[in-house]
Write a protein that holds these residues in place. Structure first.
Motif, PDB file in Angstrom:
ATOM      1  N   THR A  32       1.327  -1.597   0.146  1.00 25.03           N
ATOM      2  CA  THR A  32      -0.376   0.253  -0.046  1.00 25.03           C
ATOM      3  C   THR A  32       0.546   1.116   0.177  1.00 25.03           C
ATOM      4  OG1 THR A  32      -0.044   0.361   2.528  1.00 25.03           O
ATOM      5  CG2 THR A  32      -1.707  -1.118   0.959  1.00 25.03           C
ATOM      6  N   VAL A  95      -8.839  -4.687  -1.215  1.00 26.12           N
ATOM      7  CA  VAL A  95      -7.442  -5.486  -0.823  1.00 26.12           C
ATOM      8  C   VAL A  95      -7.601  -7.034  -1.160  1.00 26.12           C
ATOM      9  CG1 VAL A  95      -6.256  -6.967   0.751  1.00 26.12           C
ATOM     10  CG2 VAL A  95      -6.278  -4.388   1.116  1.00 26.12           C
ATOM     11  N   PHE A 108       1.509  -9.506   2.512  1.00 28.94           N
ATOM     12  CA  PHE A 108       1.311  -7.866   2.442  1.00 28.94           C
ATOM     13  C   PHE A 108       1.897  -6.897   3.692  1.00 28.94           C
ATOM     14  CE2 PHE A 108      -1.477  -4.599   3.986  1.00 28.94           C
ATOM     15  CZ  PHE A 108      -2.980  -4.096   3.763  1.00 28.94           C
ATOM     16  N   CYS A 142      -7.326  -3.685   6.445  1.00 33.70           N
ATOM     17  CA  CYS A 142      -6.422  -4.629   5.354  1.00 33.70           C
ATOM     18  C   CYS A 142      -5.614  -5.788   5.904  1.00 33.70           C
ATOM     19  CB  CYS A 142      -6.161  -2.869   5.220  1.00 33.70           C
ATOM     20  SG  CYS A 142      -6.236  -1.142   4.049  1.00 33.70           S
TER      21      CYS A 142
END
Length: 286
Positions: A32, A95, A108, A142
């Motif tokens: 991200t 996501v 992630f 997330c």
């Protein structure tokens, strides 16, 4: 000398499979806030290691597309989506969509974040909520979606959160940021406890001053910057942080979980030393 016991999965219900899930090379990652700085460098470092990357942006779509182009130069697949982590819980849906588009998820990296330079007595509630949503509540949503996908797939995975040295030490004028980063670091420790038996590790990366657009140092060579208060004498390079994250995503880092890895040129070690050198009260205000 005592010997390590032989691996016997019949005596340990949480023991790894013969092909340890965490030892598998990651193939798909989400990063991200990858339109610039640490996020961009991380996406590129993962791509160079053979990982397909989904990357998100909030306000700089052009920057995100430039990151994607660089990812593709390494032969990796790049997927791009806009993500507003303050849009709760819709950020989790983004996501989920990226995981579907990648065909799964192994890593992630929560990198998106924001700060606030306001004295505590002057922080408005809406400012406080914005920072907490950006740096803690949105990441919680997330990370939870990413973890659920990893558990469902049964392959294990890596959850990595970019926090800050201010996960460990506060800074005048950054009460909301400090609280959020302390909270995110604590959350990652909890995830290490709760998700370990699924083969999922959780690690925080805590940078000090890194030369990025967020610190007002776009396209700055950190080696040209003088920082007397940092033992190594300069800010860090985003690629140095990215290299650490790429290592934490690799099979070689399979046994690291619940840790906060500081990458700050020694900045945190200056706490008592800097305190002894201060001879005015100027530090009490911005």
């Amino acid at each position: 000398m005592p010997e390590f016991p032989h691996d016997d999965t019949t005596t340990n219900p949480f023991a790894a499979e013969p092909q340890d899930r965490l030892d598998a090379n990651p193939r798909r990652a989400i990063v991200t806030g990858a339109d610039s700085g640490i996020g961009r460098a991380t996406a590129v470092a993962l791509a160079a290691a053979g990982v397909d990357v989904a990357l998100t942006w909030h306000s700089d779509e052009t920057g995100a597309q430039e990151t994607a182009d660089e990812v593709r130069t390494h032969g990796a697949r790049a997927v791009v989506a806009r993500l507003d982590v303050t849009d709760i819980p819709a950020c989790g849906d983004v996501v989920d969509g990226l995981i579907d588009e990648l065909g799964g998820l192994d890593v992630f990296v929560n990198n998106a974040g924001a700060g606030l330079q306001t004295p505590f007595l002057d922080v408005a509630l809406d400012e406080w909520n914005r920072v907490l949503d950006t740096d803690l509540t949105g990441p919680f949503v997330c990370l939870q979606r990413a973890a659920r996908a990893m558990v469902a797939a049964g392959r294990g995975g890596r959850l990595i959160a970019v926090t800050s040295v201010h996960e460990h030490q506060p800074m005048v004028g950054a009460s909301a940021y400090d609280a959020a980063k302390h909270g995110l670091g604590g959350l990652m420790k909890n995830l290490a406890l709760e998700l370990g038996h699924h083969g999922i590790s959780a690690v925080s990366v805590a940078p000090g001053e890194i030369a990025t657009p967020m610190t007002g140092q776009t396209d700055t060579d950190p080696r040209t910057e003088d920082r007397p208060g940092i033992p190594l004498g300069r800010p860090g390079d985003a690629r140095e942080v990215a290299a650490l994250i790429a290592f934490l995503a690799s099979p070689e880092a399979a046994y690291i979980s619940g840790a906060s890895v500081v990458i700050d040129g020694g900045m945190l070690q200056m706490g008592p030393q800097a305190g002894a050198a201060v001879d005015t009260h100027d530090w009490r205000t911005l």
